[in-house]
Enzyme design. Structure first.
Site, PDB file in Angstrom:
ATOM      1  N   HIS A 176     -58.666  96.506  72.118  1.00 24.15           N
ATOM      2  CA  HIS A 176     -59.292  95.905  73.296  1.00 24.15           C
ATOM      3  C   HIS A 176     -59.543  94.414  73.085  1.00 24.15           C
ATOM      4  O   HIS A 176     -59.369  93.608  74.006  1.00 24.15           O
ATOM      5  CB  HIS A 176     -60.606  96.633  73.595  1.00 24.15           C
ATOM      6  CG  HIS A 176     -61.382  96.019  74.711  1.00 24.15           C
ATOM      7  ND1 HIS A 176     -62.525  95.283  74.500  1.00 24.15           N
ATOM      8  CD2 HIS A 176     -61.180  96.025  76.060  1.00 24.15           C
ATOM      9  CE1 HIS A 176     -62.995  94.873  75.662  1.00 24.15           C
ATOM     10  NE2 HIS A 176     -62.198  95.297  76.611  1.00 24.15           N
TER      11      HIS A 176
ATOM     12  N   GLU B 290     -56.382  92.709  73.739  1.00 23.31           N
ATOM     13  CA  GLU B 290     -56.122  92.637  75.181  1.00 23.31           C
ATOM     14  C   GLU B 290     -56.744  91.382  75.777  1.00 23.31           C
ATOM     15  O   GLU B 290     -56.120  90.668  76.572  1.00 23.31           O
ATOM     16  CB  GLU B 290     -56.681  93.885  75.865  1.00 23.31           C
ATOM     17  CG  GLU B 290     -56.573  93.857  77.392  1.00 23.31           C
ATOM     18  CD  GLU B 290     -57.715  94.588  78.061  1.00 23.31           C
ATOM     19  OE1 GLU B 290     -58.355  94.000  78.959  1.00 23.31           O
ATOM     20  OE2 GLU B 290     -57.970  95.747  77.704  1.00 23.31           O
ATOM     21  N   HIS B 291     -57.977  91.077  75.400  1.00 21.96           N
ATOM     22  CA  HIS B 291     -58.639  89.869  75.888  1.00 21.96           C
ATOM     23  C   HIS B 291     -57.907  88.605  75.428  1.00 21.96           C
ATOM     24  O   HIS B 291     -57.708  87.662  76.195  1.00 21.96           O
ATOM     25  CB  HIS B 291     -60.077  89.819  75.372  1.00 21.96           C
ATOM     26  CG  HIS B 291     -61.042  90.649  76.152  1.00 21.96           C
ATOM     27  ND1 HIS B 291     -62.151  90.127  76.771  1.00 21.96           N
ATOM     28  CD2 HIS B 291     -61.066  91.977  76.422  1.00 21.96           C
ATOM     29  CE1 HIS B 291     -62.823  91.091  77.382  1.00 21.96           C
ATOM     30  NE2 HIS B 291     -62.180  92.227  77.177  1.00 21.96           N
TER      31      HIS B 291
ATOM     32  N   GLU C 260     -69.699  92.754  77.026  1.00 28.57           N
ATOM     33  CA  GLU C 260     -69.106  93.920  77.675  1.00 28.57           C
ATOM     34  C   GLU C 260     -69.657  95.217  77.073  1.00 28.57           C
ATOM     35  O   GLU C 260     -69.919  96.190  77.794  1.00 28.57           O
ATOM     36  CB  GLU C 260     -67.580  93.879  77.532  1.00 28.57           C
ATOM     37  CG  GLU C 260     -66.856  94.917  78.354  1.00 28.57           C
ATOM     38  CD  GLU C 260     -65.341  94.754  78.315  1.00 28.57           C
ATOM     39  OE1 GLU C 260     -64.648  95.612  78.893  1.00 28.57           O
ATOM     40  OE2 GLU C 260     -64.851  93.771  77.709  1.00 28.57           O
TER      41      GLU C 260
END
Length: 459
Positions: free
Chosen positions: A79, A82-83, A159
């Protein structure tokens, strides 16, 4: 000594492998709904679904990597990466990436799951070449600079905090841990505060190089697209970035294996000062390749998939004990989960759990009525079609199908398979799945006596 004929045969075989292979997987009527696949010599697969009647197109790249591919120290790396792929390439800055798609009124995003990651852009059909160039550039040319890693660390920590502030979301992570333990599938996709703070630029960069080669990628495009043009544009974008290389390779196939879930009857409680208690009662389900998944889908729909479902009627409509109550399935390559979620006042947790347990036990013993099954088949069929009404959903379907199953199924074939489910198949799955001893995950402000009583729900 190798003979001349043997050398010639080897050379011919090598040359054959180096040629891109194109197949029509689903032949639509008059070209509408046609799905084609081209496999490049590097192992990169490109699948498209053509819909000439629309004016939009969605382009995505699926990576065969998810949080289950992480070691404990790398939890959250997929993840995190992904950012970072949005933060800039040799060709574009982070602002250039977002501005390029914004300037044509498009949408761009990405998501990370436990077994795959997807990056996509939805644009007008005339702007598809731009979307292809931008997304391919992100996937092949990310810089992953130290400053971006440090800056994005704070974003991801926020997040995680946002997720933890939403107990209705957080309880699903807790249930995965309850059922799967401290394993890659049982850990959160986002990672934890500790693992995110510990991840370095070097670790993420190595993870990127290992998992983002062409053999691990599937390109998918749906809408008013021309397959051959998409192949040429994708191939040019990857070749320009030096991401195809000279070697021939086979694509990575769908995941396989045999995953054992934890022992049943587990109870995990996370104390939080919330207005509601959030509960999931569940048990092992089916892997996504299991032929019984169609019957499981019908069973899930009848139990908790809509306003007429058993759980909704019993918990909400008749007794008013919860606003949100539903059942769901999570299917992975080698295992699956079935769960019932409800959010209710803390002093009503035991009543809600008792009703849910009673309904699951009843369905396991006596099955569902023919009327319930017929209604569930109709509901599942309708929702399947309605869920594929835009190019984004179509891109998701063909991309995920290629990555996870290695094959494509037309909507008509899907509807036929759902319609072919028999009452006996549903009842058999109900006996096997719902007849298991459940486990339980709860988040809320429960007192010690309430917590002690929770074991009754899984006894």
């Amino acid at each position: 000594m190798t003979s001349r004929s043997t050398k010639a045969t080897a050379r011919t075989s090598s040359e054959a492998r180096a040629v891109a292979r194109t197949q029509t997987l689903i032949k639509g009527e008059n070209g509408i709904g046609t799905v084609r696949r081209t496999t490049l010599p590097s192992g990169l697969r490109i699948v498209t679904e053509t819909l000439p009647s629309v004016r939009s197109a969605t382009f995505g790249i699926w990576a065969h990597v998810g949080s289950r591919d992480e070691t404990p120290t790398l939890n959250g790396a997929t993840h995190y990466l992904e950012h970072l792929l949005f933060k800039g390439t040799h060709k574009r800055s982070a602002l250039d990436i977002s501005a390029a798609i914004d300037a044509v009124g498009g949408e761009m995003n990405a998501f990370t799951a436990k077994e795959y990651t997807c990056y996509y852009a939805r644009v007008l059909d005339t702007d598809l070449p731009l979307a292809i160039d931008v997304v391919c550039d992100m996937l092949t040319g990310s810089l992953i600079e130290e400053a971006d890693v440090d800056a994005e660390r704070g974003v991801i920590l926020e997040e995680i905090a946002m997720t933890e502030d939403d107990p209705g979301d957080c309880v699903h992570d807790l249930f995965a841990h309850t059922m799967l333990g401290d394993t890659p599938l049982g850990r959160p996709v986002l990672g934890t505060v500790d693992t995110i703070n510990a991840l370095s630029r070097g670790q993420i960069s190595r993870f990127y190089k290992k998992h983002y080669d062409p053999t691990h990628l599937v390109v998918a495009a749906a809408g008013n697209v021309d397959h051959n043009k998409v192949v040429r544009q994708v191939r040019a974008a990857f070749d320009k970035a030096g991401a195809l290389g000279d070697a021939t390779a086979l694509p990575v196939g769908p995941r396989t294996g045999s995953k054992s879930l934890r022992a049943a009857g587990r109870v995990d409680v996370l104390g939080r000062k919330t207005e509601q208690a959030h509960v999931i009662l569940g048990m092992p389900g089916l892997a996504r390749t299991d032929d019984r998944r169609w019957a499981m889908g019908v069973l899930n729909t009848a139990l908790g998939g809509g306003m007429s479902s058993r759980l909704f009627q019993e918990v909400r409509e008749k007794r008013g004990l919860a606003y949100s109550v539903y059942s769901y399935t999570s299917a992975f390559a080698d295992c699956g989960l079935f769960g019932v979620y409800a959010g209710c006042r803390p002093n009503q947790v035991h009543d809600v759990l008792q009703i849910c347990r009673d309904e699951l036990d009843l369905a396991a013993r006596e099955g569902l009525s023919d009327d319930e099954i017929t209604r569930a088949i109709g509901q599942l069929s309708g929702s399947t079609v309605l869920g594929l009404e835009d190019t984004g959903a179509l891109m998701n379907r063909i991309g995920k199908s290629e990555l996870c199953w290695g094959e494509q199924m037309s909507v008509s074939d899907m509807l036929e398979r759902i319609a072919a489910v028999t009452p006996d198949e549903v009842r058999e799955v109900a006996r096997e799945i719902l007849g298991q001893r459940p486990s339980l995950s709860v988040i809320g402000p429960l007192k010690d006596k309430q917590t002690a009583r929770l074991h009754e729900a899984v006894a």
